[in-house]
Design a protein around this motif. Structure first.
Motif, mmCIF file in Angstrom:
data_model
loop_
_atom_site.group_PDB
_atom_site.id
_atom_site.type_symbol
_atom_site.label_atom_id
_atom_site.label_comp_id
_atom_site.label_asym_id
_atom_site.label_seq_id
_atom_site.Cartn_x
_atom_site.Cartn_y
_atom_site.Cartn_z
ATOM 1 N N GLY A 194 39.268 38.852 30.035
ATOM 2 C CA GLY A 194 39.877 37.960 29.104
ATOM 3 C C GLY A 194 39.757 36.503 29.716
ATOM 4 O O GLY A 194 39.623 36.324 30.841
ATOM 5 N N GLY A 195 39.780 35.505 28.730
ATOM 6 C CA GLY A 195 39.858 34.122 29.284
ATOM 7 C C GLY A 195 41.099 33.672 30.101
ATOM 8 O O GLY A 195 40.807 32.742 30.799
ATOM 9 N N GLU A 196 42.065 34.225 29.920
ATOM 10 C CA GLU A 196 43.191 33.650 30.473
ATOM 11 C C GLU A 196 43.405 34.565 31.990
ATOM 12 O O GLU A 196 44.182 34.299 32.985
ATOM 13 C CB GLU A 196 44.591 33.969 29.782
ATOM 14 N N ALA A 197 42.468 35.600 32.123
ATOM 15 C CA ALA A 197 42.445 36.424 33.510
ATOM 16 C C ALA A 197 42.139 35.366 34.640
ATOM 17 O O ALA A 197 41.210 34.414 34.438
ATOM 18 C CB ALA A 197 41.721 37.352 33.468
ATOM 19 N N SER A 198 42.682 35.590 35.668
ATOM 20 C CA SER A 198 42.119 35.075 36.929
ATOM 21 C C SER A 198 40.837 35.480 37.323
ATOM 22 O O SER A 198 40.567 36.605 37.522
ATOM 23 C CB SER A 198 43.237 35.294 38.098
ATOM 24 N N ASP A 199 40.019 34.739 38.122
ATOM 25 C CA ASP A 199 38.919 34.845 38.612
ATOM 26 C C ASP A 199 38.899 35.672 39.857
ATOM 27 O O ASP A 199 38.210 36.403 40.370
ATOM 28 C CB ASP A 199 37.920 33.593 39.205
ATOM 29 N N PHE A 200 40.228 35.427 40.517
ATOM 30 C CA PHE A 200 40.522 36.137 41.698
ATOM 31 C C PHE A 200 40.390 37.459 41.946
ATOM 32 O O PHE A 200 40.045 37.995 43.102
ATOM 33 C CB PHE A 200 42.192 35.849 42.319
ATOM 34 N N GLY A 201 40.960 38.260 40.863
ATOM 35 C CA GLY A 201 40.715 39.726 41.025
ATOM 36 C C GLY A 201 39.462 40.493 40.806
ATOM 37 O O GLY A 201 38.995 41.542 40.779
ATOM 38 N N THR A 202 38.375 39.535 40.237
ATOM 39 C CA THR A 202 37.296 40.223 39.882
ATOM 40 C C THR A 202 36.072 40.336 41.174
ATOM 41 O O THR A 202 35.286 41.302 40.870
ATOM 42 C CB THR A 202 36.380 39.367 38.866
ATOM 43 N N ALA A 203 36.236 39.704 42.333
ATOM 44 C CA ALA A 203 35.408 40.124 43.316
ATOM 45 C C ALA A 203 35.311 41.455 43.967
ATOM 46 O O ALA A 203 34.410 42.128 43.851
ATOM 47 C CB ALA A 203 35.747 39.005 44.543
ATOM 48 N N PRO A 204 36.516 41.882 44.030
ATOM 49 C CA PRO A 204 36.424 43.486 44.634
ATOM 50 C C PRO A 204 35.606 44.408 43.548
ATOM 51 O O PRO A 204 34.881 45.379 44.014
ATOM 52 C CB PRO A 204 37.753 43.830 44.690
ATOM 53 N N ASN A 205 35.822 44.199 42.377
ATOM 54 C CA ASN A 205 35.186 45.107 41.279
ATOM 55 C C ASN A 205 33.707 44.612 41.260
ATOM 56 O O ASN A 205 33.063 45.831 41.301
ATOM 57 C CB ASN A 205 35.565 44.583 39.816
ATOM 58 N N LEU A 206 33.264 43.501 41.447
ATOM 59 C CA LEU A 206 31.853 43.278 41.579
ATOM 60 C C LEU A 206 31.253 43.942 42.642
ATOM 61 O O LEU A 206 30.124 44.496 42.836
ATOM 62 C CB LEU A 206 31.370 41.904 41.600
ATOM 63 N N LEU A 207 31.875 43.887 43.875
ATOM 64 C CA LEU A 207 31.384 44.270 45.056
ATOM 65 C C LEU A 207 31.381 45.708 45.365
ATOM 66 O O LEU A 207 30.534 46.294 46.159
ATOM 67 C CB LEU A 207 31.849 43.550 46.218
ATOM 68 N N ASN A 208 32.291 46.348 44.458
ATOM 69 C CA ASN A 208 32.249 47.927 44.577
ATOM 70 C C ASN A 208 31.140 48.631 43.947
ATOM 71 O O ASN A 208 31.083 49.660 43.865
ATOM 72 C CB ASN A 208 33.476 48.225 44.456
ATOM 73 N N ILE A 209 30.457 47.852 42.992
ATOM 74 C CA ILE A 209 29.225 48.373 42.235
ATOM 75 C C ILE A 209 28.312 48.806 43.338
ATOM 76 O O ILE A 209 27.749 48.048 43.943
ATOM 77 C CB ILE A 209 28.893 47.340 41.113
ATOM 78 N N THR A 210 27.587 49.928 43.087
ATOM 79 C CA THR A 210 26.800 50.485 43.874
ATOM 80 C C THR A 210 25.449 49.680 43.820
ATOM 81 O O THR A 210 24.837 49.802 42.850
ATOM 82 C CB THR A 210 26.752 51.980 43.675
#
Length: 82
Positions: A18-34
């Motif tokens: 969402g537009g109001e969501a912090s960028d901070f929490g997305t890094a682990p999700n992207l790096l966990n993608i195989t």
């Protein structure tokens, strides 16, 4: 939208927040993608946090993130370019 790309800039995966969501929490999700482990983690200031930087170093990935203007602790481990 946050994207993970290969070394040629081609998208490998993406995470939509969402537009109001912090960028901070997305890094682990992207790096966990195989897919192949990246050597660098280029990101904007929204990812400048000690937790993100430390997790990248522990995984053998060099973060390339400009420091936030309100960063209290100097960033001695900054990659070239910032």
């Amino acid at each position: 939208m946050h994207a993970r790309t290969d070394d040629q800039g081609l998208p490998l995966s993406s995470v939509l927040t969402g537009g109001e969501a912090s960028d901070f929490g997305t890094a682990p999700n992207l790096l966990n993608i195989t897919c192949r482990k990246p050597r660098l983690f280029p990101a904007d200031k929204g990812h400048d946090g000690d937790v993100v930087r430390q997790s990248q170093f522990l995984a053998g990935i060099s973060p390339v993130i400009p420091p936030k203007s309100n960063r209290k602790r100097a960033n001695c481990s900054q990659s070239p370019g910032f």
